[in-house]
Design an enzyme around this catalytic site. Structure first.
Site, PDB file in Angstrom:
ATOM      1  N   CYS A 152       1.715  -1.648  15.348  1.00  0.00           N
ATOM      2  CA  CYS A 152       1.903  -1.509  14.017  1.00  0.00           C
ATOM      3  C   CYS A 152       1.355  -2.655  13.256  1.00  0.00           C
ATOM      4  O   CYS A 152       1.866  -3.809  13.470  1.00  0.00           O
ATOM      5  CB  CYS A 152       3.260  -1.422  13.355  1.00  0.00           C
ATOM      6  SG  CYS A 152       3.375  -1.066  11.643  1.00  0.00           S
TER       7      CYS A 152
ATOM      8  N   GLU B 146       0.734  -1.295  -0.094  1.00  0.00           N
ATOM      9  CA  GLU B 146      -0.073  -0.004  -0.047  1.00  0.00           C
ATOM     10  C   GLU B 146       0.851   1.202  -0.018  1.00  0.00           C
ATOM     11  O   GLU B 146       2.150   1.218   0.635  1.00  0.00           O
ATOM     12  CB  GLU B 146      -1.141  -0.134   1.116  1.00  0.00           C
ATOM     13  CG  GLU B 146      -0.360  -0.277   2.648  1.00  0.00           C
ATOM     14  CD  GLU B 146      -1.583  -0.242   3.764  1.00  0.00           C
ATOM     15  OE1 GLU B 146      -1.972  -1.230   3.699  1.00  0.00           O
ATOM     16  OE2 GLU B 146      -1.711   0.801   4.188  1.00  0.00           O
TER      17      GLU B 146
ATOM     18  N   GLY C  36       7.296  -1.488   6.237  1.00  0.00           N
ATOM     19  CA  GLY C  36       8.577  -1.983   6.070  1.00  0.00           C
ATOM     20  C   GLY C  36       9.628  -1.013   6.633  1.00  0.00           C
ATOM     21  O   GLY C  36       9.199   0.071   6.872  1.00  0.00           O
TER      22      GLY C  36
ATOM     23  N   CYS D 259       6.881  -3.880  15.787  1.00  0.00           N
ATOM     24  CA  CYS D 259       6.574  -2.915  16.680  1.00  0.00           C
ATOM     25  C   CYS D 259       5.214  -3.340  17.240  1.00  0.00           C
ATOM     26  O   CYS D 259       4.276  -3.641  16.331  1.00  0.00           O
ATOM     27  CB  CYS D 259       6.525  -1.625  16.018  1.00  0.00           C
ATOM     28  SG  CYS D 259       8.176  -1.008  15.605  1.00  0.00           S
TER      29      CYS D 259
ATOM     30  N   CYS E 205      -0.936   2.342   8.933  1.00  0.00           N
ATOM     31  CA  CYS E 205       0.080   1.421   8.295  1.00  0.00           C
ATOM     32  C   CYS E 205      -0.307   0.116   8.082  1.00  0.00           C
ATOM     33  O   CYS E 205      -0.422  -0.585   9.122  1.00  0.00           O
ATOM     34  CB  CYS E 205       1.495   1.533   8.881  1.00  0.00           C
ATOM     35  SG  CYS E 205       2.604   2.263   8.607  1.00  0.00           S
TER      36      CYS E 205
ATOM     37  N   CYS F 295       3.311   8.847   0.433  1.00  0.00           N
ATOM     38  CA  CYS F 295       3.950   7.840   1.387  1.00  0.00           C
ATOM     39  C   CYS F 295       4.270   6.392   0.625  1.00  0.00           C
ATOM     40  O   CYS F 295       3.206   5.925   0.450  1.00  0.00           O
ATOM     41  CB  CYS F 295       3.085   7.844   2.588  1.00  0.00           C
ATOM     42  SG  CYS F 295       3.770   6.358   3.894  1.00  0.00           S
TER      43      CYS F 295
ATOM     44  N   CYS G 272       7.008  -6.787   7.345  1.00  0.00           N
ATOM     45  CA  CYS G 272       8.105  -6.182   8.115  1.00  0.00           C
ATOM     46  C   CYS G 272       8.418  -7.152   9.246  1.00  0.00           C
ATOM     47  O   CYS G 272       7.480  -7.903   9.508  1.00  0.00           O
ATOM     48  CB  CYS G 272       7.736  -4.992   8.610  1.00  0.00           C
ATOM     49  SG  CYS G 272       8.921  -3.828   9.700  1.00  0.00           S
TER      50      CYS G 272
HETATM   51  N1  SAH Z   1       9.892   1.003   9.699  1.00  0.00           N
HETATM   52  C1  SAH Z   1       9.999   2.498   9.785  1.00  0.00           C
HETATM   53  C2  SAH Z   1       8.916   3.176   8.819  1.00  0.00           C
HETATM   54  C3  SAH Z   1       7.420   2.576   8.726  1.00  0.00           C
HETATM   55  S1  SAH Z   1       6.330   3.064   9.902  1.00  0.00           S
HETATM   56  C4  SAH Z   1       9.805   3.162  11.153  1.00  0.00           C
HETATM   57  O1  SAH Z   1       9.580   2.405  12.170  1.00  0.00           O
HETATM   58  O2  SAH Z   1       9.834   4.251  11.237  1.00  0.00           O
HETATM   59  C5  SAH Z   1       6.353   4.705   9.808  1.00  0.00           C
HETATM   60  C6  SAH Z   1       5.635   5.551  11.392  1.00  0.00           C
HETATM   61  O3  SAH Z   1       4.410   5.053  11.689  1.00  0.00           O
HETATM   62  C7  SAH Z   1       6.522   4.930  12.335  1.00  0.00           C
HETATM   63  O4  SAH Z   1       6.838   6.041  13.216  1.00  0.00           O
HETATM   64  C8  SAH Z   1       5.732   4.065  13.096  1.00  0.00           C
HETATM   65  O5  SAH Z   1       6.098   3.829  14.524  1.00  0.00           O
HETATM   66  C9  SAH Z   1       4.471   4.653  12.881  1.00  0.00           C
HETATM   67  N2  SAH Z   1       3.154   3.699  13.139  1.00  0.00           N
HETATM   68  C10 SAH Z   1       3.115   2.436  12.744  1.00  0.00           C
HETATM   69  N3  SAH Z   1       1.626   2.152  13.263  1.00  0.00           N
HETATM   70  C11 SAH Z   1       1.060   3.110  13.944  1.00  0.00           C
HETATM   71  C12 SAH Z   1      -0.182   3.194  14.358  1.00  0.00           C
HETATM   72  N4  SAH Z   1      -0.942   2.054  14.509  1.00  0.00           N
HETATM   73  N5  SAH Z   1      -0.103   4.233  15.024  1.00  0.00           N
HETATM   74  C13 SAH Z   1       0.675   5.147  14.924  1.00  0.00           C
HETATM   75  N6  SAH Z   1       1.830   5.398  14.435  1.00  0.00           N
HETATM   76  C14 SAH Z   1       2.200   4.265  13.908  1.00  0.00           C
END
Ligand code: SAH
Length: 354
Positions: free
Chosen positions: A121, A94, A161, A118, A335, A107, A114
């Protein structure tokens, strides 16, 4: 296809080499490159200023990556568009278009899935499938530009990712995106977001690019960060901050810290105080993001008052801070949510057929 050359992932230098091997003059390389990255054609036949024999030679030895738009969701609130693209191997990714007064920002995803894990996520729930090729990263931007018929001025690598886990392809993507024979997007208009792979941040710094580094911090101390981000097992929070300082020293670019506020987890007064201390004296910017709840986890957003209080506390400590506007709330904003929904639907459909 696998033993054919992925011609859209070649940088100009490699294109010159390929074209020479095919017995063509060097200036032809630039023409092919422009067909692929400016006019963005999907077939060799469309490269009409090249001889038929040359086009056929390329056709026999190479293939052109082209994503297929499977779905697009358009937000009624702010015009944000969320795209689902199919790759040649059947995987889906996406990408998001955000429309701002200052221009169109895309974006992109850097991997299929990934492996960073986290907790909040959605992209990481089913693990990593593979990294995207440079062409697959570029084509997300090209296809969206074509769809809206407007120029894309900003790119953020913040989709599914971990870009630093696909580092060589990321570097090549940056080189190609900013090439004057391609989209020619300024390095200053490109942001790469990472969960904090320390050696890669340092290596990126050595390249002395003018891109913005966004660091997903999400906690004010090691213990809390570890609860949200398993990558903290490998790189301790101070090591990560040091790498960000180093990035600034080498590039002169202000680092952005992303901090997703999770209700009752990392949003207290004490968190704001500790965070201020952690990044004191750095030339940086903090971007507060109300966490976008995903159905697989029970995290909740901090309430509005708490978010404002957190922001004020940082500001009173002299820190530059903004609250990220939530774009496309009505369209599976977080994401990886759209891709997950789509894959589940496909699974159900195929079960029904069999
Ligand atoms: N892997 C990279 C880029 C992808 S995630 C990274 O970790 O930065 C992009 C951003 O969105 C990151 O800051 C991630 O922590 C955040 N993110 C992912 N899922 C989220 C969610 N459900 N709510 C808020 N931020 C989120």
């Amino acid at each position: 296809m696998s033993n054919k050359i992925d011609i859209k992932s070649l940088n100009l230098e490699e294109m010159i080499q390929l074209v020479a091997e095919m017995g063509e003059k060097a200036f032809r390389a630039k023409q092919v490159y422009q067909w692929l990255h400016q006019k963005q054609v999907d077939t060799f036949a469309q490269m009409t200023n090249l001889s038929k024999a040359f086009r056929e030679q390329m056709q026999n030895r190479c293939y052109i990556t082209s994503l297929k738009q499977e779905q697009v969701q358009i937000s009624k609130i702010d015009g944000t568009r969320k795209y689902l693209f199919a790759l040649a191997d059947g995987n889906v990714i996406e990408s998001v278009l955000m429309r701002y007064k200052h221009g169109n920002s895309v974006c992109i995803s850097s991997q299929v899935g990934c492996r960073m894990g986290c907790r909040f996520c959605a992209s990481t729930i089913d693990g990593l499938v593979r990294g995207l090729t440079p062409a697959e990263m570029l084509d997300q931007i090209y296809k969206i530009g074509q769809d809206i018929g407007e120029r894309i001025s900003n790119v953020v690598v913040m989709g599914t990712g971990e870009p630093m886990d696909n580092f060589d392809h990321l570097l090549r993507f940056i080189e190609m995106l900013t090439d004057e024979n391609g989209l020619h997007i300024s390095q200053r208009n490109l942001t790469v977001s990472t969960c904090g792979i320390v050696p890669r941040i340092r290596e990126l710094a050595e390249h002395k690019l003018s891109i913005t580094l966004a660091l997903s911090l999400h906690a004010s101390n090691q213990k809390k960060r570890l609860e949200l981000m398993p990558v903290a097992n490998k790189y301790e929070i101070h090591e990560v901050i040091d790498a960000c300082r180093y990035y600034f020293e080498k590039t002169g670019r202000r680092v952005t810290f992303e901090y997703s506020l999770v209700g009752g987890v990392n949003d207290t007064d004490e968190d704001a105080r500790e965070l201020s201390h952690l990044i004191a004296g750095m030339n940086c910017h903090v971007n507060l993001i109300p966490v976008n709840p995903i159905e697989e986890r029970n995290y909740v957003q901090s309430n509005g008052k708490v978010i404002e209080a957190f922001k004020s506390k940082l500001e009173s400590n002299g820190i530059n801070v903004t609250i990220r506007r939530e774009m496309g709330r009505d369209i599976d904003g977080a994401c990886g949510q759209l891709r997950r929904k789509y894959s589940r639907k496909q699974t159900i459909t195929s079960t029904c057929i069999s």
